[in-house]
Design a protein around this motif. Structure first.
Motif, PDB file in Angstrom:
ATOM      1  N   THR A 144      82.211 -29.963  47.323  1.00 19.70           N
ATOM      2  CA  THR A 144      80.801 -30.176  47.002  1.00 19.70           C
ATOM      3  C   THR A 144      79.914 -29.870  48.207  1.00 19.70           C
ATOM      4  N   ALA A 145      80.385 -30.254  49.393  1.00 22.17           N
ATOM      5  CA  ALA A 145      79.575 -30.037  50.589  1.00 22.17           C
ATOM      6  C   ALA A 145      79.332 -28.548  50.847  1.00 22.17           C
ATOM      7  N   ASN A 146      80.186 -27.712  50.278  1.00 21.82           N
ATOM      8  CA  ASN A 146      80.033 -26.270  50.465  1.00 21.82           C
ATOM      9  C   ASN A 146      79.145 -25.620  49.418  1.00 21.82           C
ATOM     10  N   GLN A 147      78.673 -26.413  48.477  1.00 19.70           N
ATOM     11  CA  GLN A 147      77.858 -25.845  47.403  1.00 19.70           C
ATOM     12  C   GLN A 147      76.488 -25.418  47.933  1.00 19.70           C
ATOM     13  N   ASP A 148      75.907 -24.447  47.252  1.00 19.04           N
ATOM     14  CA  ASP A 148      74.607 -23.939  47.682  1.00 19.04           C
ATOM     15  C   ASP A 148      73.528 -25.013  47.659  1.00 19.04           C
ATOM     16  N   TYR A 149      73.618 -25.939  46.682  1.00 16.30           N
ATOM     17  CA  TYR A 149      72.520 -26.905  46.585  1.00 16.30           C
ATOM     18  C   TYR A 149      72.509 -27.892  47.739  1.00 16.30           C
ATOM     19  N   ILE A 150      73.626 -28.014  48.439  1.00 16.50           N
ATOM     20  CA  ILE A 150      73.624 -28.863  49.631  1.00 16.50           C
ATOM     21  C   ILE A 150      72.816 -28.172  50.736  1.00 16.50           C
ATOM     22  N   LEU A 151      72.940 -26.848  50.801  1.00 17.36           N
ATOM     23  CA  LEU A 151      72.143 -26.068  51.744  1.00 17.36           C
ATOM     24  C   LEU A 151      70.654 -26.227  51.415  1.00 17.36           C
ATOM     25  N   THR A 152      70.346 -26.198  50.122  1.00 17.61           N
ATOM     26  CA  THR A 152      68.961 -26.400  49.705  1.00 17.61           C
ATOM     27  C   THR A 152      68.451 -27.745  50.203  1.00 17.61           C
ATOM     28  N   ALA A 153      69.279 -28.780  50.033  1.00 21.20           N
ATOM     29  CA  ALA A 153      68.865 -30.116  50.474  1.00 21.20           C
ATOM     30  C   ALA A 153      68.660 -30.138  51.985  1.00 21.20           C
ATOM     31  N   GLU A 154      69.564 -29.465  52.716  1.00 21.16           N
ATOM     32  CA  GLU A 154      69.403 -29.405  54.167  1.00 21.16           C
ATOM     33  C   GLU A 154      68.120 -28.677  54.542  1.00 21.16           C
ATOM     34  N   ALA A 155      67.819 -27.628  53.792  1.00 23.40           N
ATOM     35  CA  ALA A 155      66.615 -26.856  54.089  1.00 23.40           C
ATOM     36  C   ALA A 155      65.354 -27.658  53.806  1.00 23.40           C
ATOM     37  N   LYS A 156      65.482 -28.715  52.987  1.00 20.17           N
ATOM     38  CA  LYS A 156      64.333 -29.567  52.712  1.00 20.17           C
ATOM     39  C   LYS A 156      64.105 -30.567  53.832  1.00 20.17           C
ATOM     40  N   GLY A 157      65.068 -30.670  54.738  1.00 18.00           N
ATOM     41  CA  GLY A 157      64.938 -31.638  55.819  1.00 18.00           C
ATOM     42  C   GLY A 157      65.423 -33.020  55.418  1.00 18.00           C
ATOM     43  N   VAL A 158      66.205 -33.097  54.340  1.00 18.35           N
ATOM     44  CA  VAL A 158      66.751 -34.380  53.896  1.00 18.35           C
ATOM     45  C   VAL A 158      67.786 -34.859  54.920  1.00 18.35           C
ATOM     46  N   SER A 159      67.769 -36.161  55.206  1.00 16.64           N
ATOM     47  CA  SER A 159      68.681 -36.681  56.230  1.00 16.64           C
ATOM     48  C   SER A 159      70.136 -36.573  55.782  1.00 16.64           C
ATOM     49  N   GLN A 160      71.026 -36.521  56.772  1.00 14.26           N
ATOM     50  CA  GLN A 160      72.441 -36.370  56.484  1.00 14.26           C
ATOM     51  C   GLN A 160      72.934 -37.497  55.580  1.00 14.26           C
ATOM     52  N   PHE A 161      72.475 -38.716  55.845  1.00 14.70           N
ATOM     53  CA  PHE A 161      72.895 -39.869  55.062  1.00 14.70           C
ATOM     54  C   PHE A 161      72.530 -39.681  53.595  1.00 14.70           C
ATOM     55  N   ARG A 162      71.304 -39.260  53.369  1.00 12.07           N
ATOM     56  CA  ARG A 162      70.842 -39.068  51.995  1.00 12.07           C
ATOM     57  C   ARG A 162      71.570 -37.909  51.323  1.00 12.07           C
ATOM     58  N   ILE A 163      71.863 -36.867  52.096  1.00 10.50           N
ATOM     59  CA  ILE A 163      72.597 -35.742  51.518  1.00 10.50           C
ATOM     60  C   ILE A 163      73.955 -36.214  51.026  1.00 10.50           C
ATOM     61  N   VAL A 164      74.613 -37.027  51.848  1.00 14.26           N
ATOM     62  CA  VAL A 164      75.933 -37.522  51.440  1.00 14.26           C
ATOM     63  C   VAL A 164      75.810 -38.439  50.234  1.00 14.26           C
ATOM     64  N   THR A 165      74.900 -39.421  50.300  1.00 13.65           N
ATOM     65  CA  THR A 165      74.859 -40.410  49.227  1.00 13.65           C
ATOM     66  C   THR A 165      74.242 -39.865  47.943  1.00 13.65           C
ATOM     67  N   ARG A 166      73.219 -39.042  48.046  1.00 15.47           N
ATOM     68  CA  ARG A 166      72.531 -38.616  46.838  1.00 15.47           C
ATOM     69  C   ARG A 166      73.025 -37.287  46.281  1.00 15.47           C
TER      70      ARG A 166
END
Lengths: 343, 309
Positions: B199-221
């Motif tokens: 899942t961490a390799n999915q494109d939408y995780i990159l999208t979330a990172e590009a939004k500036g979402v914190s690492q914690f939120r990326i993992v949990t949400r």
């Protein structure tokens, strides 16, 4: 125009089992406010890596940005920012949209929440306010019935609509720079045109700068003001859209332009295809990276890498043919004009 | 959605019927009968009398129809080995014992396994990952009965902290629960790790990172919700295995659970008990499959039916 982004001597390498791949080998450029800058080149030339490096989105475990590189966004050096500082800029001052809209949205989160997430991350607003703005953003990207669409999950939308949502997410906090990495590649042609028009129109309206990464020269001609042609991790030619399309000076740019199908159709000649493959990016470059595939290759091209040489106002080409001592060479028929060699 | 569930229940009934039929055929095709296996040197005449009494002298088809009729009335039948005991009673009495141990072990195993899997993925290729993966590998490779024997020896003989066998207090439960949670723990740790990494390799995780979402939120949400989806089906299958998976452990620790009964019933040719327990196991299995599908529909919007708006 103020300088917004300044990339100096960017070098990115990937550490893989097969060896160290030097994907970007010293790229420098700057972007100004309200400008649309295109990076073009074939697959693997480093254009996407360059754009992701600017956002610091490269995989931390395998990709290394050379510490001597600098990426200054409004005076802050992205290479040296902490994660937290980076997160404050990402999505707020600089945003990115990706190639594949089908996989770039979280499948288990409503579209509305994904847009709101950006707003709530960067601004202290209530959920209602974020929601209202998400709705406005969907209107901005021309999605019909935005109120209902907020509740949709990505799988309930078409590819074109999802890419519109991606744009809405990217624009949520009114960024100064939008990086569009092949924004229309995964869509079919009619949708491509619509989406491009939309991007253009939004760019005009908001005055943001756009870094457009693409291999589609049609899009470039339509949208960008300045163009940088990349090959094997370096910029081989840069200039205004006019310079690149009307008076290109680098043989690689000639090859790119010759392989656009439209030209061959008009002249009823066979479509040009550039022979050979790009150099192995694991090896150090000796001489010009394009030498092996270049029809105009000279002795010096194999020995020494050409520096970028000015060939006009704001127009540079990294080719020995542009050196004052080079012989005059005519570009292939149908490509630009202007004499070569000498000044 | 209700229409879908109703349809599924129909299929479940069909599955149950098939399982009953096949089990019926199989158990009756094992040579011998309940009486010869219980009493040695049973005179032929008495055997005949017993067979007639229970209707086992009739053709198999007739017996089958009789059994089905009885089942439709909600009667699982009575035990032959233990006269006067209904199968439903046996289930009612011993299932809670199995469930208390199997259930505790499963909850512990799944919870710990998922947590360790997530931890391993987040610390990929660093020491926590390595340690967890070695433990998980051992957990899958070492058979349960070996773990049971080692634990029994170490914690009841060498350091007598817990009782060796039996059932009753929480102390009795510790060792069997530990033994039974090792395997799910190891399985879920490995599975969750790869699911999180995927899942961490999915494109939408990159999208979330590009939004500036914190690492914690990326993992949990973003990561966990999507990573847990493939695990849900597995968990529901494991729930069904609470009873059937504990045969060996119940034997080793002398726990009066269903598993023990199941095996002795087969040896005794106690037809109605075998069939009855099998119906209970099968029923549990198909119900948990249905529950898993409903759960998945709740968690994964892509699986929701389009007329569900």
């Amino acid at each position: 125009m103020e300088e917004l982004l300044s990339v100096q001597n960017l070098r990115v390498s990937f550490h893989t089992y097969a060896g160290v791949v030097h994907a970007v080998r010293g790229v420098s450029f700057s972007m100004h406010e309200g400008e649309v800058l295109a990076i073009v080149g074939e697959s693997g030339c480093g254009k996407t890596v360059t754009s992701k490096a600017v956002m610091r989105l490269l995989d931390r475990t395998s990709a290394k940005i050379d510490p001597a590189s600098s990426i200054a966004l409004d005076g802050r050096d992205m290479v040296r920012l902490s994660k937290r500082e980076l997160n404050r800029l990402r999505g707020k001052e600089i945003s990115m949209i990706f190639q594949d809209s089908m996989t770039s949205l979280n499948p288990t989160m409503t579209v509305g929440r994904q847009i709101m997430e950006n707003i709530l991350t960067h601004e202290k607003v209530t959920k209602q306010e974020a929601r209202r703005r998400a709705r406005e953003l969907l209107e901005l990207v021309e999605i019909p019935d935005p109120g209902a669409r907020l509740e949709n999950y990505p799988h309930q939308m078409s590819g074109g609509m999802r890419q519109r949502v991606m744009i809405a997410i990217a624009l949520a906090c009114k960024p100064k720079i939008l990086i569009a990495d092949e924004p229309t590649t995964a869509l079919d042609v009619t949708i491509q045109a619509q989406l491009l028009d939309l991007l253009k129109q939004i760019q005009k309206k908001t005055g943001m700068s756009v870094l457009l990464v693409t291999h589609d020269l049609g899009i470039v001609a339509n949208f960008a003001q300045r163009v940088q042609v990349m090959y094997a991790g370096v910029i081989v030619e840069r200039g205004s859209v006019r310079d690149i399309f009307k008076a290109p000076r680098h043989p690689y740019t000639w090859a790119l332009l010759s392989s656009v199908p439209g030209r061959a159709l008009e002249s009823k000649s066979e479509l040009y295809a550039l022979r050979g493959t790009p150099p192995d990016l694991r090896l150090p470059l000796e001489g010009c990276p394009f030498a092996d595939r270049c029809e105009y290759c000279m002795n010096i091209c194999r020995r020494e890498s050409p520096a970028e040489m000015p060939v006009g106002e704001g127009h540079w080409s990294a080719c020995w043919l542009c050196h004052e001592m080079a012989p005059a060479v005519e570009p292939p028929t149908g490509i630009g004009g202007g004499s070569h060699g000498g000044t | 959605m209700w229409k879908y569930i109703l349809k599924r229940v129909g299929y479940m009934a069909l599955t149950l019927f098939t399982v009953v039929s096949i089990t019926f055929l199989l158990i009756h095709s094992i040579p011998g009968d309940p009486f010869t296996s219980m009493v040695e040197d049973l005179p032929e005449e008495s055997r005949q009398i017993y067979l007639e009494k229970y209707g086992y002298d009739q053709p198999l088809g007739v017996q089958y129809l009789k059994y089905l009729k009885q089942l439709l009335q909600g009667d699982l039948g009575a035990s032959l080995r233990y006269p006067g005991r209904k199968v439903a009673e046996i289930v009612g009495e011993y299932a809670p014992v199995s469930a208390s141990i199997g259930g505790t072990a499963l909850v512990l195993g799944v919870a710990l396994g998922l947590a360790l899997g997530i931890l391993a993925a987040l610390y990929r290729d660093r020491w926590p990952d390595r340690v967890i993966m070695v433990v998980a590998l051992l957990g899958t490779a070492i058979p349960t009965f070996v773990i049971a024997a080692v634990l029994q020896y170490a914690l009841t003989v060498t350091w007598p902290l817990f009782p060796t066998t039996g059932y009753g207090t929480w102390k009795h439960m510790v060792l069997p629960v530990i033994c039974m949670c090792v395997s799910p723990l190891a399985t879920y740790a490995r599975y969750m790790r790869s699911s999180v990494l995927d899942t961490a390799n999915q494109d939408y995780i990159l999208t979330a990172e590009a939004k500036g979402v914190s690492q914690f939120r990326i993992v949990t949400r973003h990561i966990l919700r999507n990573a847990i989806l493939p695990c849900i089906t597995m968990i529901c299958v494991s729930v069904a295995g609470i009873f059937s998976g504990s045969f060996i452990i119940e034997k080793i620790f002398a726990i009066p659970g269903l598993g023990k009964y199941f095996i002795s019933a087969i040896n005794d040719r106690d037809y109605s008990v075998v069939l009855g327990l099998n119906i209970v196991f099968t029923g549990l299995y198909i119900v948990s499959m249905l529950v898993s599908d409903i759960l998945l529909m709740l968690v994964d919007p892509r699986l929701r039916l389009s007329n569900d708006k």
